[in-house]
Design a protein around this motif. Structure first.
Motif, mmCIF file in Angstrom:
data_model
loop_
_atom_site.group_PDB
_atom_site.id
_atom_site.type_symbol
_atom_site.label_atom_id
_atom_site.label_comp_id
_atom_site.label_asym_id
_atom_site.label_seq_id
_atom_site.Cartn_x
_atom_site.Cartn_y
_atom_site.Cartn_z
ATOM 1 N N GLU A 335 27.603 57.898 16.563
ATOM 2 C CA GLU A 335 27.564 56.889 17.525
ATOM 3 C C GLU A 335 28.191 55.768 17.620
ATOM 4 O O GLU A 335 28.329 55.040 18.802
ATOM 5 C CB GLU A 335 25.368 57.342 17.339
ATOM 6 N N ASP A 336 28.964 55.048 16.449
ATOM 7 C CA ASP A 336 29.838 54.093 16.922
ATOM 8 C C ASP A 336 31.331 54.637 17.328
ATOM 9 O O ASP A 336 32.011 53.348 17.316
ATOM 10 C CB ASP A 336 29.809 53.633 15.666
ATOM 11 N N ASN A 337 31.854 55.693 17.320
ATOM 12 C CA ASN A 337 33.205 56.479 17.915
ATOM 13 C C ASN A 337 33.474 56.257 19.179
ATOM 14 O O ASN A 337 32.472 56.088 20.084
ATOM 15 C CB ASN A 337 32.762 58.252 17.404
ATOM 16 N N SER A 338 34.382 55.784 19.646
ATOM 17 C CA SER A 338 34.414 54.804 20.873
ATOM 18 C C SER A 338 36.219 55.234 21.113
ATOM 19 O O SER A 338 36.899 55.372 20.187
ATOM 20 C CB SER A 338 34.331 53.430 20.778
ATOM 21 N N LEU A 339 36.387 55.054 22.696
ATOM 22 C CA LEU A 339 38.023 55.779 23.076
ATOM 23 C C LEU A 339 37.982 54.193 23.878
ATOM 24 O O LEU A 339 36.875 54.444 24.689
ATOM 25 C CB LEU A 339 37.714 56.808 23.976
ATOM 26 N N VAL A 340 38.709 53.364 24.233
ATOM 27 C CA VAL A 340 39.366 52.483 25.083
ATOM 28 C C VAL A 340 40.534 52.713 25.682
ATOM 29 O O VAL A 340 41.483 53.082 24.722
ATOM 30 C CB VAL A 340 39.442 50.708 24.506
ATOM 31 N N ILE A 341 40.885 52.628 26.884
ATOM 32 C CA ILE A 341 41.943 53.095 27.522
ATOM 33 C C ILE A 341 42.629 52.240 28.253
ATOM 34 O O ILE A 341 41.796 51.498 29.357
ATOM 35 C CB ILE A 341 41.900 54.491 28.083
ATOM 36 N N THR A 342 43.307 51.536 28.246
ATOM 37 C CA THR A 342 44.106 50.517 29.134
ATOM 38 C C THR A 342 45.234 51.304 29.761
ATOM 39 O O THR A 342 46.466 51.447 29.207
ATOM 40 C CB THR A 342 44.459 50.071 27.783
ATOM 41 N N GLU A 343 45.794 50.927 30.746
ATOM 42 C CA GLU A 343 46.163 51.520 32.130
ATOM 43 C C GLU A 343 46.682 50.568 33.265
ATOM 44 O O GLU A 343 45.851 49.517 33.667
ATOM 45 C CB GLU A 343 45.756 52.428 32.655
ATOM 46 N N GLY A 344 48.225 50.318 33.424
ATOM 47 C CA GLY A 344 48.514 50.016 34.615
ATOM 48 C C GLY A 344 49.802 49.668 35.012
ATOM 49 O O GLY A 344 50.896 50.610 33.762
ATOM 50 N N THR A 345 50.776 48.524 35.085
ATOM 51 C CA THR A 345 52.130 49.261 35.961
ATOM 52 C C THR A 345 52.806 47.365 35.665
ATOM 53 O O THR A 345 52.090 46.875 36.093
ATOM 54 C CB THR A 345 52.160 49.344 37.275
ATOM 55 N N ILE A 346 54.011 48.153 34.808
ATOM 56 C CA ILE A 346 54.627 46.719 34.565
ATOM 57 C C ILE A 346 56.003 46.639 35.503
ATOM 58 O O ILE A 346 56.670 48.026 35.358
ATOM 59 C CB ILE A 346 54.470 46.467 33.177
ATOM 60 N N TYR A 347 56.040 45.727 36.420
ATOM 61 C CA TYR A 347 58.076 46.194 36.806
ATOM 62 C C TYR A 347 58.894 45.376 36.277
ATOM 63 O O TYR A 347 58.586 44.468 35.729
ATOM 64 C CB TYR A 347 57.475 44.975 38.303
ATOM 65 N N PHE A 348 59.805 46.111 36.386
ATOM 66 C CA PHE A 348 60.955 45.199 35.223
ATOM 67 C C PHE A 348 62.367 44.810 36.255
ATOM 68 O O PHE A 348 62.839 46.027 36.956
ATOM 69 C CB PHE A 348 61.235 46.221 34.617
ATOM 70 N N LYS A 349 62.568 43.737 35.862
ATOM 71 C CA LYS A 349 64.517 43.947 36.212
ATOM 72 C C LYS A 349 65.387 43.416 35.734
ATOM 73 O O LYS A 349 64.882 42.931 34.139
ATOM 74 C CB LYS A 349 64.079 42.809 37.574
ATOM 75 N N ASP A 350 66.686 44.247 35.376
ATOM 76 C CA ASP A 350 67.256 44.229 34.197
ATOM 77 C C ASP A 350 66.825 44.210 32.586
ATOM 78 O O ASP A 350 66.943 43.455 32.108
ATOM 79 C CB ASP A 350 67.740 42.697 34.442
ATOM 80 N N GLY A 351 65.982 45.077 32.905
ATOM 81 C CA GLY A 351 65.101 44.932 31.200
ATOM 82 C C GLY A 351 64.507 44.398 31.245
ATOM 83 O O GLY A 351 63.411 43.635 29.748
ATOM 84 N N LYS A 352 63.553 43.467 32.092
ATOM 85 C CA LYS A 352 63.089 42.370 31.936
ATOM 86 C C LYS A 352 61.555 42.631 32.926
ATOM 87 O O LYS A 352 61.695 42.535 34.298
ATOM 88 C CB LYS A 352 63.734 40.779 31.684
ATOM 89 N N ALA A 353 59.997 42.048 32.263
ATOM 90 C CA ALA A 353 59.330 42.348 32.939
ATOM 91 C C ALA A 353 59.474 41.296 34.028
ATOM 92 O O ALA A 353 59.711 40.067 33.299
ATOM 93 C CB ALA A 353 57.526 42.264 32.166
ATOM 94 N N GLU A 354 58.457 41.791 35.321
ATOM 95 C CA GLU A 354 58.828 40.686 36.356
ATOM 96 C C GLU A 354 57.509 40.538 36.781
ATOM 97 O O GLU A 354 56.834 41.454 37.513
ATOM 98 C CB GLU A 354 59.252 40.394 37.148
ATOM 99 N N GLY A 355 57.260 39.151 37.479
ATOM 100 C CA GLY A 355 55.654 39.274 38.547
ATOM 101 C C GLY A 355 54.391 39.793 37.754
ATOM 102 O O GLY A 355 54.060 39.406 36.885
ATOM 103 N N PRO A 356 53.231 39.981 38.349
ATOM 104 C CA PRO A 356 52.061 40.054 37.766
ATOM 105 C C PRO A 356 51.978 40.805 37.304
ATOM 106 O O PRO A 356 52.278 42.009 37.981
ATOM 107 C CB PRO A 356 50.956 39.379 38.815
ATOM 108 N N VAL A 357 51.193 41.002 37.064
ATOM 109 C CA VAL A 357 50.990 42.835 35.790
ATOM 110 C C VAL A 357 49.348 42.739 35.451
ATOM 111 O O VAL A 357 48.468 41.821 34.887
ATOM 112 C CB VAL A 357 51.515 42.574 34.774
ATOM 113 N N ILE A 358 48.555 43.745 36.010
ATOM 114 C CA ILE A 358 47.015 43.763 36.039
ATOM 115 C C ILE A 358 46.919 45.103 35.280
ATOM 116 O O ILE A 358 47.085 46.246 35.292
ATOM 117 C CB ILE A 358 45.507 44.045 37.385
ATOM 118 N N LEU A 359 46.239 45.050 33.711
ATOM 119 C CA LEU A 359 45.815 46.598 33.088
ATOM 120 C C LEU A 359 44.454 46.770 33.124
ATOM 121 O O LEU A 359 43.623 45.999 32.834
ATOM 122 C CB LEU A 359 46.570 46.481 31.626
ATOM 123 N N THR A 360 44.082 47.762 33.713
ATOM 124 C CA THR A 360 42.479 47.627 33.714
ATOM 125 C C THR A 360 42.655 48.304 32.282
ATOM 126 O O THR A 360 43.312 49.857 32.040
ATOM 127 C CB THR A 360 42.849 48.776 35.053
#
Length: 431
Positions: A335-360
């Motif tokens: 009953e305490d077993n659980s599954l958490v899934i976090t998903e989202g999109t990261i925008y990269f420019k020249d290998g570096k994250a840029e702008g807002p990131v929303i992970l649901t």
């Protein structure tokens, strides 16, 4: 007098002591009592031109030994006559095969002349004589990868691996890759059997076959969090389609680092750099504990993180999808077993994250019948510039705040139920 002559010989030639060489070198120093050592006196004094005729005369003798050839070659090297020195050393190698000092100098001169085939043969013969000298092995590797006989390269990498399995596993995998993975993988698996390299080599090959069939997502499933520690034991490794060392062209598999975590990348590369569709995976297992009425229950947390998208010139570019799966499984406490899934999109420019990131984040917890039930969603929000976290305004119960990360949910009415006003440690910079 003989001790003085031996000292002069070593000082003039600067011979590196190579282990496992043929005994003919030492024997000749002892028995060649008629040898004219004045040439080596000239070498010790840096009088290269004066030494040449002395050694030429010695070489002209019917019973000339290897010392004469070595002296002449060393004098010509001192004068900058590398081609002449190479010719002398090649003749000496024919007359006195398996003589370590001749092979070493022949390798050195040939390398300077960019005659990589002869240099490779010279250093390889030293290896086969049993040399454990790391300089010899380093120069053998540098020269062999500038040659085009891929089967010979594979053969050399096998012998390097046999001499030191921990140091030269990557060379073996490169040799297998360039000479044909399918052709040599069974032999390679036999060589790595029972070592720390067995599991990563086997798993990378399985992923390679799957990726070659066109299914990168299935290829990544070959790597599992419960076996992650076995992957990292042998260090950074890669294998796949090659046309030269570090010049991948086609499908590649690499055990490497992704955002400072031990990871695996499966994808396509060109000229040794990731190019096109790639998937990066990171996984680990940690111990967890829960309790109920003072009774503790032990379990495991299985953590899998996947980045997928397009890589350009070796770096992630544009929209990269992120999926983090965290599953807790307890012994005797379903009953305490659980599954958490976090998903989202990261925008990269020249290998570096840029702008807002929303992970649901979605959270599911087991019932007594081991059925997952989806409950609420949660969101983790960040802002990045050149890969580093940046402050941004977000609404909280205390009003609008300048924060570095904010957490909201389906129950918080668009406000942050948790936030940080100091810089967080998260960053996304591709190294």
């Amino acid at each position: 007098m003989m001790r003085y002559r031996i000292y002069l010989l070593g000082a003039a030639l600067g011979i590196i002591l190579l282990t496992g060489g043929c005994s003919s070198d030492k024997a000749e120093i002892v028995t060649q009592s008629s040898f004219d050592y004045s040439g080596y006196e000239m070498l010790a004094a840096g009088k290269w031109e004066e030494a040449i005729p002395i050694f030429q005369e010695e070489v002209g003798n019917e019973n000339a030994g290897s010392l004469a050839y070595l002296g002449l070659a060393r004098a010509e090297i001192g004068c900058g006559k590398l081609e002449e020195a190479q010719s002398v050393l090649m003749e000496a190698n024919e007359k006195f095969p398996d003589t370590s000092s001749i092979l070493y100098y022949l390798g050195e001169v040939s390398n300077r002349l960019e005659d990589y085939e002869i240099a490779t043969d010279s250093y390889y013969n030293l290896l086969k004589l049993g040399s454990e000298d790391l300089v010899v092995k380093k120069r053998l590797i540098a020269n062999m990868w500038k040659t085009s006989d891929f089967e010979k390269i594979y053969m050399i990498t096998k012998d390097l691996y046999k001499s030191d399995s921990k140091r030269y596993l990557q060379q073996l995998l490169w040799g297998c890759s360039i000479a044909g993975i399918e052709k040599h993988i069974d032999e390679v698996m036999g060589l790595v059997k029972g070592t720390d390299g067995e599991y990563p080599t086997q798993t990378m090959y399985q992923a390679y076959k799957m990726a070659k069939s066109g299914d990168l997502e299935q290829a990544v499933t070959m790597f599992r969090s419960e076996q992650a520690e076995k992957l990292w034991r042998a260090g950074k490794l890669d294998m796949g389609d090659y046309n030269a060392q570090g010049k991948g062209e086609g499908i590649g598999i690499a055990i490497t680092e992704v955002f400072n975590e031990d990871s695996v990348i499966v994808g396509t590369w060109k000229n040794g750099k990731w190019e096109g569709t790639c998937i990066a995976w990171y996984g680990e297992v940690t111990n967890v504990t829960t309790s109920d009425h003072d009774v503790e229950y032990k379990g495991k947390l299985y953590d899998d993180t996947i980045y997928s998208g397009q890589w350009t010139n070796g770096k992630p570019e544009g929209e990269i999808k992120l999926k983090i799966t965290e599953e807790k499984l307890y012994e005797g406490r379903d009953e305490d077993n659980s599954l958490v899934i976090t998903e989202g999109t990261i925008y990269f420019k020249d290998g570096k994250a840029e702008g807002p990131v929303i992970l649901t984040e979605t959270y599911e917890r087991n019932g007594s019948e081991r059925q997952y039930r989806e409950t609420d969603w949660y969101a983790e929000i960040h802002e990045f510039k050149e890969g580093e976290p940046q402050p941004f305004l977000f609404d909280t119960d205390d009003g609008e705040k300048l924060v570095y990360e904010a957490f909201t949910s389906s129950r918080s009415n668009g406000k942050a139920y948790y936030y940080r006003e100091d810089p967080c440690s998260c960053s996304y910079i591709w190294e």
